[in-house]
Structure formats: C-alpha cells, structure tokens
Design a protein around this motif. Structure first.
Motif, mmCIF file in Angstrom:
data_model
loop_
_atom_site.group_PDB
_atom_site.id
_atom_site.type_symbol
_atom_site.label_atom_id
_atom_site.label_comp_id
_atom_site.label_asym_id
_atom_site.label_seq_id
_atom_site.Cartn_x
_atom_site.Cartn_y
_atom_site.Cartn_z
ATOM 1 N N VAL B 22 58.202 22.712 -24.366
ATOM 2 C CA VAL B 22 58.398 23.713 -22.896
ATOM 3 C C VAL B 22 58.036 23.247 -21.640
ATOM 4 C CG1 VAL B 22 57.887 25.771 -22.182
ATOM 5 C CG2 VAL B 22 57.388 25.438 -24.689
ATOM 6 N N LEU B 23 56.656 22.565 -21.765
ATOM 7 C CA LEU B 23 57.109 21.252 -20.385
ATOM 8 C C LEU B 23 58.355 20.470 -19.967
ATOM 9 C CD1 LEU B 23 54.634 20.111 -18.514
ATOM 10 C CD2 LEU B 23 54.715 18.481 -20.255
ATOM 11 N N ARG B 24 58.892 20.186 -20.678
ATOM 12 C CA ARG B 24 59.970 18.909 -21.142
ATOM 13 C C ARG B 24 61.335 19.709 -20.425
ATOM 14 N NH1 ARG B 24 57.913 15.999 -24.881
ATOM 15 N NH2 ARG B 24 59.333 16.692 -26.368
ATOM 16 N N ALA B 25 61.118 21.245 -21.317
ATOM 17 C CA ALA B 25 62.109 22.239 -20.720
ATOM 18 C C ALA B 25 62.256 22.632 -19.463
ATOM 19 C CB ALA B 25 61.957 23.707 -21.611
ATOM 20 N N GLY B 30 63.864 22.010 -13.103
ATOM 21 C CA GLY B 30 63.903 22.104 -11.900
ATOM 22 C C GLY B 30 62.324 22.254 -10.980
ATOM 23 N N LEU B 31 61.864 22.581 -12.157
ATOM 24 C CA LEU B 31 60.236 22.799 -12.349
ATOM 25 C C LEU B 31 59.329 21.499 -12.002
ATOM 26 C CD1 LEU B 31 58.158 25.178 -11.314
ATOM 27 C CD2 LEU B 31 57.920 25.214 -13.536
ATOM 28 N N LYS B 32 59.469 20.600 -11.249
ATOM 29 C CA LYS B 32 59.231 19.364 -10.970
ATOM 30 C C LYS B 32 57.818 19.137 -10.691
ATOM 31 C CE LYS B 32 63.610 17.031 -11.606
ATOM 32 N NZ LYS B 32 64.457 17.326 -12.355
#
Lengths: 226, 84
Positions: B22-25, B30-32
């Motif tokens: 989920v983190l990678r998704a 764009g949520l860098k």
C-alpha cells in the motif's frame, strides 16, 4: 493393533482427503472427524489438514480454533495425544496456543506453490523419528500465509529446546529462522507449512519423503520405533 | 442502540508486506512524503440496548482471544451510544 488416525474436516478444508489417503497408505485406519464433533471417536492420533478453514476469515485458523472438535483436541493434545497440523492445520495449532508463534502473509505477498527443499532439524518428535537429523528432503508447499513470526524470546526458546523440526533451505516466504515446522516441548504436537500428504508416492508427488511423518507416528504407537 | 469499535493493529516489530504494498501504491500516486503504512482492521459491533460494563468486559476478553492475536497484534476499544 491398528492405529486409528483421525483427520478433521472444517468448512473450507481442502486436503483432508489426501491426508486420509496418506494415513491409509502408511498402514493406519483413517477416520474422518467433523468440525462439529464433540467426541474424537477413539482415535489415537489427530491430523488437522490444509485448506482455508472458514475462508481464512479474521485470521488463518482463528475461527477453526473455536470449532467444537477443537475443545477435545486441545485437552487431549496437552495430555500427549499426537497431533499434526499441516499448512492451515499449522495455523490452527498456533492460533489455538498448542504451538507458539503465528503464520502471517508471505513476505513477497505471493501465493507460493512449489516443491520445497527442507532440512530435518529434529528427528526426536513423534512425527519425525523415521528421518535422520540434518537429512535433506523435498515436500511441496502451497500457501499465501506461511511466514512464521514470533517474538525473540519465543524464537530463543524454540532454538534452545530444539523445537524447530523442519527448516527451509531456500526460504520462500520470509519465515524467521527459516522455520518450516515446529513442535511443542513434549514433541507430540507438530505443525508444518509443507504438505507431506502430497509427497507419499513418486507417482503422484515429487518424492515419497512425506510418508515418513505418517509412518513415524504409527511405528511409535505400535512400539517399534527406534 | 450502542456500538463498540475494536481497532486491531499490527505490533511495530511485525513485518507487514500488505502495508508495504500500500505504501508503494500511495507513493506511485504522488504521495511522496509517506514514510510508512501499516494495515490493520476495524470491527464495528452494534448492540441492542445500551452498553454496560459487563458487555464491555466481554468485548475486551473476546478482542484479546478472538478478534486479535496477541502474538502479532494490539487492539483498542472505543464505545459510544448511537441514536436508534
């Protein structure tokens, strides 16, 4: 003396038929047990088979531990009844508290289905006497939640008490200490993620190495084990 | 009507590959700035009638024995009355 080995079917069990067949193949009498049974029908041994009991809802094995049949199994296992948990059965044993730790989602998130190389670490349990220590064997795995996890204290105890029974030679899922199977302190309860019931004959499996778990417990009960 | 909410979260030392995915998704969208994601579960339990201490004690026991596995998870219980 014919040994009676019961195999529990939960809603969602898949490998109960193969486990029953492996039991017969090894020379024991195979007895079907149902999750709602409150009596174990005089069996000498219990196997909790693989599959997806109760759809793996909540956590794998978490609802199965509440099944009526488990009450008697937990009581008898604590008194020395030989119990083997395979894959989902291993998860049920951990959730029930008969074995320490827990199986969680595989590290790579993949459902893994392949022939797995294992090392036999402990051949003194009721289920592994027909193996040699450090023997390399091949038994298939097929699971999505086979990553063994426990806190450091538990892992230290597993190592200190020689409770690790099988280790992966090529860890497929991130299991701590490469654990594929463990036993309780008494050595009567064993759980493993690989499926020995799928490796009882080279005609239908990669090897016949799995058969020796079943012959080990049978020989032990008829009193001819080493 | 009363409602009890049980939030079950993974202990910090437990590997959470679902949270990592989920983190990678989130980062890919764009949520860098996101540093970590841990995935848990929430149980919303609705009762007939008001919630008393006896009910809450039962929920607490079952949250620890059934809804969560203390080997890998923590839980928090919240309760509030709901307009029926």
């Amino acid at each position: 003396m014919t040994i009676r080995i019961g195999v529990v079917t939960f809603p969602g069990s898949l490998d109960d038929q193969d486990a029953l067949r492996a039991v017969s193949y090894a020379g024991a009498q195979a007895i079907s047990l149902w999750h709602k049974d409150t009596d174990l029908n005089k069996v000498d041994v219990v196997i909790l088979p693989g599959g997806f009991s109760y759809g793996d809802y909540l956590r794998c094995g978490a609802i199965a531990k509440l099944a009526p049949v488990m009450t008697e199994i937990i009581t008898k296992a604590n008194q020395g009844l030989p119990v083997l948990g395979i894959c989902n059965g291993f998860q049920v044993l951990c959730e029930s508290g008969l074995l320490p730790g827990v199986l969680t989602r595989n590290k790579g998130l993949h459902f893994t289905c392949r022939d797995e190389k294992l090392e036999v670490v402990n051949n003194s349990t009721l289920w592994t006497k027909d193996f040699e220590t450090n023997e390399k064997i091949v038994i298939p795995i097929k699971n999505g939640e086979g990553c063994y996890q426990a806190d450091k204290k538990t892992l230290d105890q597993l190592v200190g008490n020689n409770q690790i029974v099988f280790k992966y030679l090529d860890n497929p899922n991130g299991s701590l200490l490469d654990i594929a199977g463990i036993t309780n302190e008494k050595g009567n309860v064993v759980g493993l993620m690989p499926h020995p019931e799928h490796a009882i004959d080279e005609l239908t499996g990669p090897t016949n190495h799995g058969l020796r778990l079943f012959t080990s417990v049978i020989k032990n009960l008829v009193g001819i084990s080493k | 009507m009363g409602r009890v909410i049980v939030d079950v979260t993974l202990k910090s030392e437990i590997l959470d590959p679902q949270g990592q995915a989920v983190l990678r998704a989130l980062q890919s969208q764009g949520l860098k700035q996101v540093a970590d994601v841990r995935q848990g579960k929430t149980f919303e339990i609705t009762f007939e009638g008001a919630i008393n201490k006896e009910v809450l004690d039962q929920v607490e026991a079952l949250a620890s024995e059934v809804l969560s596995n203390p080997v890998i998870e923590n839980f928090v219980i919240r309760s509030y009355e709901k307009e029926s």
